[in-house]
Scaffold this motif. Structure first.
Motif, PDB file in Angstrom:
ATOM      1  N   VAL A 188       0.832  -1.203   0.000  1.00  0.00           N
ATOM      2  CA  VAL A 188       0.000   0.000   0.000  1.00  0.00           C
ATOM      3  C   VAL A 188       0.869   1.256   0.000  1.00  0.00           C
ATOM      4  O   VAL A 188       0.625   2.212  -0.746  1.00  0.00           O
ATOM      5  CB  VAL A 188      -0.948  -0.004   1.217  1.00  0.00           C
ATOM      6  CG1 VAL A 188      -1.578   1.370   1.415  1.00  0.00           C
ATOM      7  CG2 VAL A 188      -2.031  -1.055   1.032  1.00  0.00           C
ATOM      8  N   SER A 189       1.908   1.264   0.829  1.00  0.00           N
ATOM      9  CA  SER A 189       2.825   2.402   0.870  1.00  0.00           C
ATOM     10  C   SER A 189       3.538   2.575  -0.467  1.00  0.00           C
ATOM     11  O   SER A 189       3.696   3.703  -0.956  1.00  0.00           O
ATOM     12  CB  SER A 189       3.844   2.193   1.992  1.00  0.00           C
ATOM     13  OG  SER A 189       4.803   3.233   2.006  1.00  0.00           O
ATOM     14  N   LEU A 190       3.941   1.459  -1.064  1.00  0.00           N
ATOM     15  CA  LEU A 190       4.636   1.499  -2.351  1.00  0.00           C
ATOM     16  C   LEU A 190       3.736   2.079  -3.445  1.00  0.00           C
ATOM     17  O   LEU A 190       4.175   2.913  -4.244  1.00  0.00           O
ATOM     18  CB  LEU A 190       5.085   0.093  -2.736  1.00  0.00           C
ATOM     19  CG  LEU A 190       5.745  -0.079  -4.106  1.00  0.00           C
ATOM     20  CD1 LEU A 190       7.022   0.736  -4.181  1.00  0.00           C
ATOM     21  CD2 LEU A 190       6.032  -1.554  -4.369  1.00  0.00           C
ATOM     22  N   LEU A 191       2.472   1.664  -3.461  1.00  0.00           N
ATOM     23  CA  LEU A 191       1.553   2.180  -4.478  1.00  0.00           C
ATOM     24  C   LEU A 191       1.387   3.688  -4.345  1.00  0.00           C
ATOM     25  O   LEU A 191       1.320   4.410  -5.347  1.00  0.00           O
ATOM     26  CB  LEU A 191       0.194   1.481  -4.359  1.00  0.00           C
ATOM     27  CG  LEU A 191       0.133   0.038  -4.850  1.00  0.00           C
ATOM     28  CD1 LEU A 191      -1.202  -0.603  -4.485  1.00  0.00           C
ATOM     29  CD2 LEU A 191       0.340  -0.024  -6.368  1.00  0.00           C
ATOM     30  N   GLY A 192       1.312   4.175  -3.111  1.00  0.00           N
ATOM     31  CA  GLY A 192       1.201   5.610  -2.899  1.00  0.00           C
ATOM     32  C   GLY A 192       2.423   6.359  -3.387  1.00  0.00           C
ATOM     33  O   GLY A 192       2.313   7.427  -4.017  1.00  0.00           O
ATOM     34  N   GLU A 193       3.598   5.824  -3.110  1.00  0.00           N
ATOM     35  CA  GLU A 193       4.837   6.461  -3.553  1.00  0.00           C
ATOM     36  C   GLU A 193       4.937   6.483  -5.081  1.00  0.00           C
ATOM     37  O   GLU A 193       5.336   7.497  -5.675  1.00  0.00           O
ATOM     38  CB  GLU A 193       6.031   5.707  -2.970  1.00  0.00           C
ATOM     39  CG  GLU A 193       6.165   5.824  -1.458  1.00  0.00           C
ATOM     40  CD  GLU A 193       7.232   4.889  -0.917  1.00  0.00           C
ATOM     41  OE1 GLU A 193       7.930   4.250  -1.734  1.00  0.00           O
ATOM     42  OE2 GLU A 193       7.380   4.787   0.314  1.00  0.00           O
ATOM     43  N   LEU A 194       4.574   5.369  -5.717  1.00  0.00           N
ATOM     44  CA  LEU A 194       4.674   5.279  -7.170  1.00  0.00           C
ATOM     45  C   LEU A 194       3.662   6.188  -7.854  1.00  0.00           C
ATOM     46  O   LEU A 194       3.940   6.747  -8.916  1.00  0.00           O
ATOM     47  CB  LEU A 194       4.462   3.826  -7.616  1.00  0.00           C
ATOM     48  CG  LEU A 194       5.545   2.838  -7.163  1.00  0.00           C
ATOM     49  CD1 LEU A 194       5.166   1.423  -7.534  1.00  0.00           C
ATOM     50  CD2 LEU A 194       6.901   3.203  -7.782  1.00  0.00           C
ATOM     51  N   ARG A 195       2.505   6.354  -7.245  1.00  0.00           N
ATOM     52  CA  ARG A 195       1.515   7.271  -7.807  1.00  0.00           C
ATOM     53  C   ARG A 195       2.087   8.675  -7.906  1.00  0.00           C
ATOM     54  O   ARG A 195       1.948   9.355  -8.928  1.00  0.00           O
ATOM     55  CB  ARG A 195       0.260   7.270  -6.931  1.00  0.00           C
ATOM     56  CG  ARG A 195      -0.827   8.237  -7.404  1.00  0.00           C
ATOM     57  CD  ARG A 195      -1.836   8.511  -6.317  1.00  0.00           C
ATOM     58  NE  ARG A 195      -1.255   9.255  -5.195  1.00  0.00           N
ATOM     59  CZ  ARG A 195      -1.960   9.734  -4.173  1.00  0.00           C
ATOM     60  NH1 ARG A 195      -3.254   9.518  -4.114  1.00  0.00           N
ATOM     61  NH2 ARG A 195      -1.365  10.391  -3.200  1.00  0.00           N
ATOM     62  N   GLU A 196       2.751   9.120  -6.847  1.00  0.00           N
ATOM     63  CA  GLU A 196       3.341  10.454  -6.857  1.00  0.00           C
ATOM     64  C   GLU A 196       4.531  10.541  -7.812  1.00  0.00           C
ATOM     65  O   GLU A 196       4.693  11.525  -8.534  1.00  0.00           O
ATOM     66  CB  GLU A 196       3.774  10.834  -5.438  1.00  0.00           C
ATOM     67  CG  GLU A 196       2.625  11.101  -4.500  1.00  0.00           C
ATOM     68  CD  GLU A 196       1.769  12.259  -4.969  1.00  0.00           C
ATOM     69  OE1 GLU A 196       2.324  13.249  -5.494  1.00  0.00           O
ATOM     70  OE2 GLU A 196       0.533  12.180  -4.828  1.00  0.00           O
ATOM     71  N   ARG A 197       5.330   9.497  -7.818  1.00  0.00           N
ATOM     72  CA  ARG A 197       6.550   9.526  -8.624  1.00  0.00           C
ATOM     73  C   ARG A 197       6.249   9.507 -10.115  1.00  0.00           C
ATOM     74  O   ARG A 197       6.863  10.238 -10.904  1.00  0.00           O
ATOM     75  CB  ARG A 197       7.426   8.332  -8.257  1.00  0.00           C
ATOM     76  CG  ARG A 197       8.699   8.207  -9.090  1.00  0.00           C
ATOM     77  CD  ARG A 197       9.568   7.071  -8.592  1.00  0.00           C
ATOM     78  NE  ARG A 197      10.695   6.822  -9.467  1.00  0.00           N
ATOM     79  CZ  ARG A 197      11.579   5.840  -9.279  1.00  0.00           C
ATOM     80  NH1 ARG A 197      11.462   5.039  -8.226  1.00  0.00           N
ATOM     81  NH2 ARG A 197      12.575   5.661 -10.112  1.00  0.00           N
ATOM     82  N   PHE A 198       5.266   8.683 -10.534  1.00  0.00           N
ATOM     83  CA  PHE A 198       4.992   8.513 -11.959  1.00  0.00           C
ATOM     84  C   PHE A 198       3.746   9.270 -12.424  1.00  0.00           C
ATOM     85  O   PHE A 198       3.417   9.263 -13.608  1.00  0.00           O
ATOM     86  CB  PHE A 198       4.844   7.020 -12.288  1.00  0.00           C
ATOM     87  CG  PHE A 198       6.124   6.245 -12.134  1.00  0.00           C
ATOM     88  CD1 PHE A 198       7.084   6.251 -13.130  1.00  0.00           C
ATOM     89  CD2 PHE A 198       6.379   5.522 -10.982  1.00  0.00           C
ATOM     90  CE1 PHE A 198       8.270   5.546 -12.994  1.00  0.00           C
ATOM     91  CE2 PHE A 198       7.567   4.812 -10.826  1.00  0.00           C
ATOM     92  CZ  PHE A 198       8.518   4.832 -11.832  1.00  0.00           C
ATOM     93  N   GLY A 199       3.027   9.908 -11.503  1.00  0.00           N
ATOM     94  CA  GLY A 199       1.889  10.739 -11.889  1.00  0.00           C
ATOM     95  C   GLY A 199       0.678   9.977 -12.363  1.00  0.00           C
ATOM     96  O   GLY A 199      -0.117  10.500 -13.154  1.00  0.00           O
TER      97      GLY A 199
END
Length: 325
Positions: A188-199
């Motif tokens: 869940v934390s990873l998905l949140g980080e990737l959302r911000e990183r890759f838009g």
């Protein structure tokens, strides 16, 4: 423009008395995480699969499903192939069922890019290493077989695969169901980080309200193929305006819950062979009155909260009564 815009989506299957999806409206904005929650059989997975037009045989659809402005339901096969390769991607529930156990992880990650995007083998392999590193795995994973990886590592591989085409939208269909609690939190934390990183925009399908609250900006609650409540996550969970949402919250285990048996929702969801004339939740609802059996409620804005909506004749009576479904 929204990353995903579903309008008045109806989906019928052969030999059913009612639509499996009945007038679904749903949006996901750029860099936004939207949770779609509900019991098993409510239509969550079919809603997410309709975004890629991965529908059962004989399915008939009405309405529109637009990804970055393009209607998926009317796309040609070639355009649809491009959409599935680069514009939108899905993370499936069980990674072991989604990956061929007889092929190396590298083949799984690069095949779509090589065949559909016409990317050279070396370039696809380099892209795969970058995506694996983005999800916390090393390039050596490319040479391994799925059976050599843990469930958490495989789900990270699935997320890396979803990112290979640099999608504008990721559809996560209960991606943490098969994982232990610690790994769930990591994913869940990873998905949140990737959302911000890759838009990317993220549609997170789950039956777990705790996860929905932790990851989402907005929430849609689905019951019997209909959206029954929607709104910002914090407001919806603090003050639910549909009896079904309140009942789901009451049946969720909490450390601060009173002693005794965990609350349960009496009855069962309506079957697909049952026609619905009124509110689909009426037979299980402690607030139901005659009008609920006779007339299906529309999804209307909550008074004073235009960002929220509830499909209930008595939604105003539920204001401030969280925990008393």
């Amino acid at each position: 423009m929204n990353t995903l815009d579903i309008q008045a989506l109806r989906l019928r299957l052969p030999h059913t008395a009612r639509p499996v999806l009945d007038g679904v409206d749903l949006t996901v904005g750029v860099r936004e995480t939207v949770a779609l929650v509900g019991e098993s059989g409510s239509g969550k997975t079919l809603t997410s699969r309709s975004v890629l037009r991965l529908l059962p045989p004989g399915a008939r659809t009405e309405g529109s499903v637009r990804v970055v402005g393009d209607d998926v339901l009317t796309m040609s096969p070639g355009t649809l192939r491009v959409l599935r390769t680069s514009t939108a991607a899905m993370i499936f529930q069980d990674p072991r069922a989604a990956i061929n156990p007889m092929r190396r992880v590298g083949d799984f990650l690069t095949e779509s890019m090589r065949l559909n995007a016409r990317m050279a083998r070396q370039a696809a392999a380099e892209r795969a290493v970058v995506m694996l590193e983005a999800v916390g795995l090393g390039g050596d994973v490319l040479r391994k077989y799925p059976g050599q990886l843990s469930g958490g590592m495989l789900q990270r591989v699935m997320i890396a695969a979803a990112l290979m085409g640099d999608p504008a939208l990721i559809l996560a269909d209960e991606p943490t169901t098969a994982l232990d609690v610690t790994t769930q939190a990591e994913v869940v934390s990873l998905l949140g980080e990737l959302r911000e990183r890759f838009g990317t925009g993220l549609l997170f399908v789950t039956h777990d309200l705790g996860l929905a609250a932790a990851i989402s900006d907005r929430v849609y609650v689905m019951y019997a193929g209909r959206i029954v409540e929607t709104g910002p996550a914090a407001a919806l969970f603090a003050d639910p305006r549909h009896p079904y949402t309140a009942a789901l919250l009451n049946s969720t285990p909490r450390l601060d819950a009173p002693q005794g048996r965990l609350a349960a929702i009496e009855g069962r969801p309506p079957g697909l062979r049952e026609e619905l004339t009124g509110c689909p939740f009426a037979a299980r609802c402690v607030h139901a009155t005659e009008v609920c059996d006779r007339q299906a409620p529309a999804l209307l804005p909550v008074a004073g909260e235009p960002a929220r909506g509830a499909s209930c004749h008595h939604s105003e009576q539920l204001a401030g009564k969280a925990g008393h479904a």
